[in-house]
Design an enzyme around this catalytic site. Structure first.
Site, PDB file in Angstrom:
ATOM      1  N   SER A  15      14.003 -27.103 -21.888  1.00  8.97           N
ATOM      2  CA  SER A  15      13.216 -25.911 -22.198  1.00  8.97           C
ATOM      3  C   SER A  15      13.306 -24.924 -21.039  1.00  8.97           C
ATOM      4  O   SER A  15      12.921 -25.242 -19.909  1.00  8.97           O
ATOM      5  CB  SER A  15      11.752 -26.289 -22.415  1.00  8.97           C
ATOM      6  OG  SER A  15      10.965 -25.113 -22.388  1.00  8.97           O
ATOM      7  N   HIS A  38      16.282 -25.124 -25.458  1.00 10.99           N
ATOM      8  CA  HIS A  38      15.009 -24.911 -26.157  1.00 10.99           C
ATOM      9  C   HIS A  38      14.383 -23.626 -25.620  1.00 10.99           C
ATOM     10  O   HIS A  38      14.150 -23.490 -24.416  1.00 10.99           O
ATOM     11  CB  HIS A  38      14.106 -26.120 -25.913  1.00 10.99           C
ATOM     12  CG  HIS A  38      12.795 -26.087 -26.626  1.00 10.99           C
ATOM     13  ND1 HIS A  38      12.658 -26.490 -27.943  1.00 10.99           N
ATOM     14  CD2 HIS A  38      11.564 -25.710 -26.222  1.00 10.99           C
ATOM     15  CE1 HIS A  38      11.389 -26.380 -28.298  1.00 10.99           C
ATOM     16  NE2 HIS A  38      10.701 -25.890 -27.272  1.00 10.99           N
ATOM     17  N   ASP A  40      11.328 -21.108 -25.774  1.00 10.25           N
ATOM     18  CA  ASP A  40       9.916 -20.990 -26.155  1.00 10.25           C
ATOM     19  C   ASP A  40       9.490 -19.530 -26.226  1.00 10.25           C
ATOM     20  O   ASP A  40       9.389 -18.852 -25.210  1.00 10.25           O
ATOM     21  CB  ASP A  40       9.037 -21.719 -25.127  1.00 10.25           C
ATOM     22  CG  ASP A  40       9.139 -23.231 -25.248  1.00 10.25           C
ATOM     23  OD1 ASP A  40       8.900 -23.753 -26.351  1.00 10.25           O
ATOM     24  OD2 ASP A  40       9.453 -23.885 -24.233  1.00 10.25           O
ATOM     25  N   MET A  42       6.506 -17.047 -26.966  1.00 10.55           N
ATOM     26  CA  MET A  42       5.034 -17.042 -27.044  1.00 10.55           C
ATOM     27  C   MET A  42       4.528 -15.605 -27.061  1.00 10.55           C
ATOM     28  O   MET A  42       5.045 -14.760 -26.327  1.00 10.55           O
ATOM     29  CB  MET A  42       4.447 -17.747 -25.822  1.00 10.55           C
ATOM     30  CG  MET A  42       4.962 -19.157 -25.607  1.00 10.55           C
ATOM     31  SD  MET A  42       4.056 -19.925 -24.244  1.00 10.55           S
ATOM     32  CE  MET A  42       5.010 -21.433 -24.040  1.00 10.55           C
ATOM     33  N   HIS A  71      11.800 -22.123 -30.429  1.00  4.92           N
ATOM     34  CA  HIS A  71      10.465 -22.624 -30.780  1.00  4.92           C
ATOM     35  C   HIS A  71       9.508 -21.443 -30.730  1.00  4.92           C
ATOM     36  O   HIS A  71       9.172 -20.947 -29.647  1.00  4.92           O
ATOM     37  CB  HIS A  71      10.066 -23.718 -29.765  1.00  4.92           C
ATOM     38  CG  HIS A  71       8.674 -24.241 -29.939  1.00  4.92           C
ATOM     39  ND1 HIS A  71       8.038 -25.016 -28.990  1.00  4.92           N
ATOM     40  CD2 HIS A  71       7.796 -24.130 -30.966  1.00  4.92           C
ATOM     41  CE1 HIS A  71       6.825 -25.334 -29.412  1.00  4.92           C
ATOM     42  NE2 HIS A  71       6.647 -24.805 -30.597  1.00  4.92           N
ATOM     43  N   MET A  73       6.079 -19.859 -30.868  1.00  5.93           N
ATOM     44  CA  MET A  73       4.621 -20.048 -30.795  1.00  5.93           C
ATOM     45  C   MET A  73       4.016 -18.662 -30.949  1.00  5.93           C
ATOM     46  O   MET A  73       3.487 -18.072 -30.004  1.00  5.93           O
ATOM     47  CB  MET A  73       4.257 -20.704 -29.456  1.00  5.93           C
ATOM     48  CG  MET A  73       4.610 -22.188 -29.430  1.00  5.93           C
ATOM     49  SD  MET A  73       4.738 -22.858 -27.777  1.00  5.93           S
ATOM     50  CE  MET A  73       6.430 -22.371 -27.425  1.00  5.93           C
ATOM     51  N   MET A 142       4.318 -31.817 -31.424  1.00 10.97           N
ATOM     52  CA  MET A 142       3.920 -31.411 -30.077  1.00 10.97           C
ATOM     53  C   MET A 142       3.194 -32.565 -29.396  1.00 10.97           C
ATOM     54  O   MET A 142       2.247 -33.127 -29.958  1.00 10.97           O
ATOM     55  CB  MET A 142       2.987 -30.193 -30.116  1.00 10.97           C
ATOM     56  CG  MET A 142       3.597 -28.892 -30.600  1.00 10.97           C
ATOM     57  SD  MET A 142       4.944 -28.223 -29.592  1.00 10.97           S
ATOM     58  CE  MET A 142       4.223 -28.137 -27.949  1.00 10.97           C
ATOM     59  N   ASP A 180       8.021 -32.484 -27.978  1.00 13.23           N
ATOM     60  CA  ASP A 180       7.990 -31.402 -26.990  1.00 13.23           C
ATOM     61  C   ASP A 180       6.677 -31.469 -26.222  1.00 13.23           C
ATOM     62  O   ASP A 180       5.612 -31.350 -26.822  1.00 13.23           O
ATOM     63  CB  ASP A 180       8.124 -30.065 -27.750  1.00 13.23           C
ATOM     64  CG  ASP A 180       8.152 -28.848 -26.838  1.00 13.23           C
ATOM     65  OD1 ASP A 180       8.217 -29.015 -25.611  1.00 13.23           O
ATOM     66  OD2 ASP A 180       8.120 -27.728 -27.387  1.00 13.23           O
TER      67      ASP A 180
HETATM   68  C1  DX5 Z   1       4.975 -25.895 -24.375  1.00 16.05           C
HETATM   69  C2  DX5 Z   1       6.429 -25.669 -24.732  1.00 16.05           C
HETATM   70  C3  DX5 Z   1       7.344 -26.650 -24.159  1.00 16.05           C
HETATM   71  C4  DX5 Z   1       7.364 -26.719 -22.647  1.00 16.05           C
HETATM   72  C5  DX5 Z   1       7.549 -28.145 -22.278  1.00 16.05           C
HETATM   73  O1  DX5 Z   1       4.189 -25.117 -25.198  1.00 16.05           O
HETATM   74  O2  DX5 Z   1       6.607 -25.676 -26.140  1.00 16.05           O
HETATM   75  O3  DX5 Z   1       8.664 -26.487 -24.676  1.00 16.05           O
HETATM   76  O4  DX5 Z   1       8.393 -25.979 -22.049  1.00 16.05           O
HETATM   77  O5  DX5 Z   1       7.456 -28.262 -20.909  1.00 16.05           O
HETATM   78  P1  DX5 Z   1       7.364 -29.689 -20.210  1.00 16.05           P
HETATM   79  O6  DX5 Z   1       8.569 -30.461 -20.553  1.00 16.05           O
HETATM   80  O7  DX5 Z   1       7.280 -29.337 -18.757  1.00 16.05           O
HETATM   81  O8  DX5 Z   1       6.094 -30.345 -20.722  1.00 16.05           O
HETATM   82 ZN    ZN Z   2       8.626 -25.748 -26.941  1.00 17.61          ZN
END
Ligand code: DX5
Ligand code: ZN
Length: 234
Positions: A15, A38, A40, A42, A71, A73, A142, A180
């Site tokens: 990620s 990956h 993210d 947000m 991903h 969010m 998650m 994740d």
């Molecule tokens: C959290 C993200 C993850 C995050 C995971 O909301 O969706 O993808 O980057 O990070 P680690 O592996 O550090 O928990």
């Molecule tokens: Zn994620």
């Protein structure tokens, strides 16, 4: 992925939430040995944190040596998710609560040519998906509350994962099960044993001194502890 062959399980998807955002190209090159990157997204609405949107993801798509596992969010996934498929992401995952009509949205994303995923927050039950596994290419369980990297792995999500694995097997579904949050040596074993085949890791990868070695270590642990590995004599 337009006829490209898909990587076999276990898949390791670093990620870039844990990457250096002003050295994104360098950090993408550092994970060239991974299966997917990956990404993210947000919006500071669906989750209390903000990363980037389609403009940045388009540049990541143009630069990354590995395909994109996006991903989302974000709220209003019905409106925004198809755009990420259109810019070329290999897979686009949205949260169940973020879409008015998750199945219709999944079909639109597939029609554009991306794989589609649906994500479940820790408090979101999986049962409602059982009758619809074929509508999705991956289910993201998650193992932290979404929003931030570096949180502790939620071991209490393992029954949800095992139940999804059992249901997928019972129905002959090939849906990928992704985890994740808090995935690292020491936790990936449990997730693999419970039935995950696709593993997101942010801080465990980018915090490692040798990133290639860390990816290889995660892959090897996931293989050794894979669901059903004992009965196969692996
Ligand atoms: C959290 C993200 C993850 C995050 C995971 O909301 O969706 O993808 O980057 O990070 P680690 O592996 O550090 O928990
Ligand atoms: Zn994620």
């Amino acid at each position: 992925m337009d006829g490209m062959s898909l990587p076999d399980a276990p898949r390791i998807n670093p990620s870039i939430l844990s990457a250096d955002f002003v050295n994104m190209q360098r950090d993408l090159e550092r994970i060239a040995g991974a299966d997917f990157v990956h990404v993210d997204v947000m919006d500071n609405h669906f989750v209390p944190n903000l990363t980037f949107g389609p403009q940045m993801v388009e540049r990541i798509q143009a630069t990354s040596p590995v395909p994109l596992d996006v991903h989302l969010m974000i709220s209003d996934a019905d409106r925004w998710a198809p755009g990420y498929a259109e810019l070329g992401a290999a897979s686009v995952t949205f949260h169940l609560e973020a879409a008015v009509d998750p199945i219709a949205l999944a079909r639109r994303i597939r029609d554009i040519g991306a794989r589609v995923g649906i994500a479940l927050k820790p408090d979101s039950p999986a049962e409602q998906l059982y009758d619809h596994l074929d509508e999705f290419d991956q289910i993201l369980v998650m193992t932290v509350e979404p929003g931030f990297g570096g949180q502790s792995f939620r071991e209490d999500m393992m029954p949800k994962l095992s139940a999804l694995r059992a249901e997928a097997r019972r129905r002959g579904s090939e849906v990928w099960l992704q985890v994740d949050g808090g995935i690292a040596p020491g936790t990936i074993e449990q997730a693999a044993a419970a039935g995950a085949d696709t593993f997101v890791a942010g801080s465990a990868v980018f915090g490692a001194t040798d990133i290639d070695a860390r990816i290889a270590q995660l892959r090897s642990l996931a293989t050794q502890h894979a669901h059903g590995a004992d009965s196969l004599g692996v």
